[in-house]
Scaffold this motif. Structure first.
Motif, PDB file in Angstrom:
ATOM      1  N   ILE A  30     -68.464 -64.463 -74.822  1.00  0.00           N
ATOM      2  CA  ILE A  30     -68.620 -65.880 -74.497  1.00  0.00           C
ATOM      3  C   ILE A  30     -67.320 -66.630 -74.764  1.00  0.00           C
ATOM      4  O   ILE A  30     -66.891 -67.461 -73.966  1.00  0.00           O
ATOM      5  CB  ILE A  30     -69.790 -66.480 -75.302  1.00  0.00           C
ATOM      6  N   ALA A  31     -66.657 -66.299 -75.877  1.00  0.00           N
ATOM      7  CA  ALA A  31     -65.393 -66.966 -76.201  1.00  0.00           C
ATOM      8  C   ALA A  31     -64.318 -66.670 -75.160  1.00  0.00           C
ATOM      9  O   ALA A  31     -63.470 -67.521 -74.864  1.00  0.00           O
ATOM     10  CB  ALA A  31     -64.916 -66.537 -77.587  1.00  0.00           C
ATOM     11  N   LEU A  32     -64.345 -65.472 -74.590  1.00  0.00           N
ATOM     12  CA  LEU A  32     -63.336 -65.070 -73.609  1.00  0.00           C
ATOM     13  C   LEU A  32     -63.676 -65.527 -72.186  1.00  0.00           C
ATOM     14  O   LEU A  32     -62.828 -65.467 -71.296  1.00  0.00           O
ATOM     15  CB  LEU A  32     -63.179 -63.547 -73.614  1.00  0.00           C
ATOM     16  N   ALA A  33     -64.899 -65.960 -71.960  1.00  0.00           N
ATOM     17  CA  ALA A  33     -65.325 -66.341 -70.606  1.00  0.00           C
ATOM     18  C   ALA A  33     -64.527 -67.536 -70.095  1.00  0.00           C
ATOM     19  O   ALA A  33     -64.154 -68.432 -70.863  1.00  0.00           O
ATOM     20  CB  ALA A  33     -66.815 -66.670 -70.609  1.00  0.00           C
ATOM     21  N   ILE A  34     -64.296 -67.575 -68.807  1.00  0.00           N
ATOM     22  CA  ILE A  34     -63.566 -68.695 -68.221  1.00  0.00           C
ATOM     23  C   ILE A  34     -64.369 -69.985 -68.359  1.00  0.00           C
ATOM     24  O   ILE A  34     -63.800 -71.073 -68.425  1.00  0.00           O
ATOM     25  CB  ILE A  34     -63.206 -68.392 -66.752  1.00  0.00           C
ATOM     26  N   ASP A  35     -65.700 -69.859 -68.424  1.00  0.00           N
ATOM     27  CA  ASP A  35     -66.571 -71.006 -68.664  1.00  0.00           C
ATOM     28  C   ASP A  35     -67.517 -70.654 -69.814  1.00  0.00           C
ATOM     29  O   ASP A  35     -68.663 -70.253 -69.596  1.00  0.00           O
ATOM     30  CB  ASP A  35     -67.367 -71.343 -67.401  1.00  0.00           C
ATOM     31  N   PRO A  36     -67.063 -70.776 -71.059  1.00  0.00           N
ATOM     32  CA  PRO A  36     -67.901 -70.393 -72.201  1.00  0.00           C
ATOM     33  C   PRO A  36     -69.227 -71.141 -72.259  1.00  0.00           C
ATOM     34  O   PRO A  36     -70.239 -70.581 -72.679  1.00  0.00           O
ATOM     35  CB  PRO A  36     -67.021 -70.742 -73.409  1.00  0.00           C
ATOM     36  N   ARG A  37     -69.224 -72.382 -71.821  1.00  0.00           N
ATOM     37  CA  ARG A  37     -70.465 -73.170 -71.867  1.00  0.00           C
ATOM     38  C   ARG A  37     -71.556 -72.539 -71.015  1.00  0.00           C
ATOM     39  O   ARG A  37     -72.701 -72.382 -71.451  1.00  0.00           O
ATOM     40  CB  ARG A  37     -70.194 -74.598 -71.387  1.00  0.00           C
ATOM     41  N   LYS A  38     -71.210 -72.136 -69.808  1.00  0.00           N
ATOM     42  CA  LYS A  38     -72.200 -71.546 -68.911  1.00  0.00           C
ATOM     43  C   LYS A  38     -72.609 -70.161 -69.384  1.00  0.00           C
ATOM     44  O   LYS A  38     -73.794 -69.783 -69.324  1.00  0.00           O
ATOM     45  CB  LYS A  38     -71.642 -71.485 -67.491  1.00  0.00           C
ATOM     46  N   ALA A  39     -71.639 -69.379 -69.860  1.00  0.00           N
ATOM     47  CA  ALA A  39     -71.949 -68.038 -70.354  1.00  0.00           C
ATOM     48  C   ALA A  39     -72.908 -68.107 -71.534  1.00  0.00           C
ATOM     49  O   ALA A  39     -73.880 -67.334 -71.627  1.00  0.00           O
ATOM     50  CB  ALA A  39     -70.665 -67.318 -70.744  1.00  0.00           C
ATOM     51  N   MET A  71     -61.870 -58.770 -72.431  1.00  0.00           N
ATOM     52  CA  MET A  71     -63.274 -58.948 -72.058  1.00  0.00           C
ATOM     53  C   MET A  71     -63.969 -57.595 -71.904  1.00  0.00           C
ATOM     54  O   MET A  71     -65.124 -57.417 -72.337  1.00  0.00           O
ATOM     55  CB  MET A  71     -63.382 -59.755 -70.767  1.00  0.00           C
ATOM     56  N   SER A  72     -63.301 -56.633 -71.303  1.00  0.00           N
ATOM     57  CA  SER A  72     -63.898 -55.311 -71.107  1.00  0.00           C
ATOM     58  C   SER A  72     -64.211 -54.647 -72.449  1.00  0.00           C
ATOM     59  O   SER A  72     -65.263 -54.015 -72.624  1.00  0.00           O
ATOM     60  CB  SER A  72     -62.953 -54.423 -70.296  1.00  0.00           C
ATOM     61  N   THR A  73     -63.299 -54.782 -73.400  1.00  0.00           N
ATOM     62  CA  THR A  73     -63.512 -54.203 -74.727  1.00  0.00           C
ATOM     63  C   THR A  73     -64.709 -54.858 -75.417  1.00  0.00           C
ATOM     64  O   THR A  73     -65.546 -54.186 -76.029  1.00  0.00           O
ATOM     65  CB  THR A  73     -62.250 -54.371 -75.584  1.00  0.00           C
ATOM     66  N   ALA A  74     -64.806 -56.180 -75.295  1.00  0.00           N
ATOM     67  CA  ALA A  74     -65.936 -56.895 -75.890  1.00  0.00           C
ATOM     68  C   ALA A  74     -67.240 -56.508 -75.221  1.00  0.00           C
ATOM     69  O   ALA A  74     -68.288 -56.397 -75.881  1.00  0.00           O
ATOM     70  CB  ALA A  74     -65.705 -58.403 -75.776  1.00  0.00           C
ATOM     71  N   ASP A  76     -70.319 -57.138 -77.828  1.00  0.00           N
ATOM     72  CA  ASP A  76     -69.949 -58.260 -78.696  1.00  0.00           C
ATOM     73  C   ASP A  76     -70.126 -59.547 -77.895  1.00  0.00           C
ATOM     74  O   ASP A  76     -69.212 -60.009 -77.209  1.00  0.00           O
ATOM     75  CB  ASP A  76     -68.498 -58.102 -79.166  1.00  0.00           C
ATOM     76  N   TRP A  77     -71.318 -60.132 -78.006  1.00  0.00           N
ATOM     77  CA  TRP A  77     -71.643 -61.273 -77.153  1.00  0.00           C
ATOM     78  C   TRP A  77     -70.867 -62.524 -77.543  1.00  0.00           C
ATOM     79  O   TRP A  77     -70.463 -63.300 -76.669  1.00  0.00           O
ATOM     80  CB  TRP A  77     -73.152 -61.535 -77.212  1.00  0.00           C
ATOM     81  N   ASP A  78     -70.627 -62.717 -78.805  1.00  0.00           N
ATOM     82  CA  ASP A  78     -69.862 -63.892 -79.227  1.00  0.00           C
ATOM     83  C   ASP A  78     -68.450 -63.855 -78.650  1.00  0.00           C
ATOM     84  O   ASP A  78     -67.927 -64.867 -78.171  1.00  0.00           O
ATOM     85  CB  ASP A  78     -69.795 -63.969 -80.757  1.00  0.00           C
ATOM     86  N   LYS A  79     -67.835 -62.686 -78.672  1.00  0.00           N
ATOM     87  CA  LYS A  79     -66.479 -62.571 -78.148  1.00  0.00           C
ATOM     88  C   LYS A  79     -66.467 -62.694 -76.633  1.00  0.00           C
ATOM     89  O   LYS A  79     -65.559 -63.309 -76.046  1.00  0.00           O
ATOM     90  CB  LYS A  79     -65.853 -61.249 -78.584  1.00  0.00           C
TER      91      LYS A  79
END
Length: 432
Positions: free
Chosen positions: A385-394, A372-375, A380-383
């Motif tokens: 969001i994909a890495l977020a614990i709650d991608p829907r909310k992010a 997540m830190s690298t993204a 890299d917003w797509d990454k």
């Protein structure tokens, strides 16, 4: 043969292999933990679509979500909608705590639709059926209780909460303790009322061997309930709570001797500075049995925000060695949770569990944060969001609060710290 008996025979079952695969550990590590009782794999032989999950030492901290009808809201369909939210939100187990409507039908539907381990508290239904049939909950007999327990197990329930540690001797302690909130466990209050009315010992304690036989038959994991868990900070870590825990430790020994898997439930409302001590006492008295905690909630003053008070306590508890967190929703103490309450409760507990897993050194936990830190550095917003614990909310926040095509976020706008420093250091975001 139960998972525990198979493990002791040196056999690695398909369930153990699946748990090892999900946890990034060896099958032998899982087998050894199951054999010793420090890992449990709730896996009823009648739960046909189960994706096995392990709980315990050396594994990722797990999160449970409670759903279920009440007498005020008996609609099973609503709870099945909540089950879908539970599955989508990344919980590791679900408990059906129904006390209204067609309880048997609802439980069977939940088992049928859930690949997660399913837990129940059979005593709820035993008491409610007696109220309907005989006009009084305390008319329940030991036979009534054990019939309902076997019904749940035959249906495919993977773990059952049973309040075996409330004895007549323990009740003397609580009478002398002068607690503010007395007993807040629903199952604990039912049993206490029954015991005091009849002047008889707890049938779950008195006939514990009978309970073990049922669990052996279906390979059901016992979740030894904390009927005397503290319901406020002032009642935490008192004599009644600890005496019940001592008894639960003895019952863990008896379950292991028979080859029945067992975990132990814990408090409750506990001040922040007492949480680690509670975990250490449980692990010592129960010889490393997996610890399943509600919260703990670290303050009593936050109705509407108790998913946060529980997540604070849950992170501390899990970092100290708790293995399984029961979620708390924002509606705790206020009412039956909505679909969004269920999602918020799960996410708060998952954050707490992950924070603890970093401390525990669980494989892959810290790596997730590094990714997540690298993204983030690369914008890299797509990454992200994909890495977020709650991608829907992010994704929702990103879409609603930032102009389309805007590289930085509107928090900093043109003054994005990472972008500015990257330019001056000659490190373009995409190369980081």
């Amino acid at each position: 043969m139960t998972q525990m008996l198979a493990a002791r025979a040196g056999d690695i079952t398909p369930a153990m292999r699946r748990v090892a695969e999900k946890e990034n550990v060896t099958p032998e590590f899982v087998r050894q933990g199951v054999a010793e009782g420090t890992i449990v794999i709730p896996a009823n032989v009648n739960h046909k679509n189960l994706d096995p999950t392990g709980f315990g030492k050396g594994l990722r901290t797990k999160v449970n979500a409670n759903i279920g009808t009440s007498t005020s809201f008996p609609d099973i369909a609503k709870e099945l909608e909540k089950l879908q939210v539970v599955l989508e939100s990344g919980a590791d187990a679900v408990m059906d705590l129904s006390t209204g409507g067609e309880i048997d039908r609802g439980r069977r539907r939940i088992i049928e639709e859930s690949a997660l381990p399913v837990g129940t508290v059979p005593i709820y239904q035993a008491f409610l059926e007696n109220r309907e049939k005989r006009g009084s909950m305390i008319a329940m007999s030991a036979e009534d209780l054990f019939e309902v327990i076997e019904r749940h197990c035959a249906d495919g329930v993977d773990f059952i909460t049973v309040h075996c540690g409330i004895t007549l001797e323990v009740l003397k302690r609580i009478k002398n303790q002068s607690r503010i909130t007395d007993i807040v466990s629903r199952g604990g209050s039912f049993l206490t009322g029954w015991m005091l009315h009849h002047g008889k010992e707890n049938p779950l304690y008195e006939q514990y061997d009978r309970l073990l036989e049922i669990c052996l038959k279906y390979d059901v994991t016992l979740s030894l309930g904390d009927g005397l868990r503290p319901g406020c900070l002032a009642d935490a870590t008192d004599r009644a709570q600890i005496q019940e825990l001592i008894i639960l430790g003895e019952l863990v020994d008896r379950a292991r001797a028979r080859g029945v898997q067992a975990m132990v439930e814990g408090p409750g409302h506990v001040p922040l500075d007492q949480i680690a001590a509670n975990i250490q006492v449980q692990k010592t008295l129960c010889k490393g049995a997996p610890f399943y905690v509600l919260g703990p909630l670290v303050t009593d003053i936050a109705p509407g925000y108790d998913h946060i008070t529980a997540a604070i306590g849950g992170a501390v508890a899990a970092a100290a060695g708790a293995d399984f967190l029961c979620y708390v929703t924002p509606a705790e103490h206020l009412g039956l949770p909505t679909l969004e309450d269920v999602r918020e409760g799960i996410m708060a507990s998952r954050i707490a569990a992950h924070a603890a897993d970093i401390v525990k050194g669980v494989p892959g936990a810290l790596e997730w944060d590094k990714q997540m830190s690298t993204a983030r550095k690369a914008l890299d917003w797509d990454k992200q969001i994909a890495l977020a614990i709650d991608p829907r909310k992010a994704a929702k926040f990103r879409q609603e609060r930032n102009p389309e095509g805007h590289e930085a976020c509107t928090m900093c706008g043109d003054f994005c710290a990472m972008k500015i420093v990257g330019q001056y250091l000659g490190k373009e975001p995409e190369t980081c």
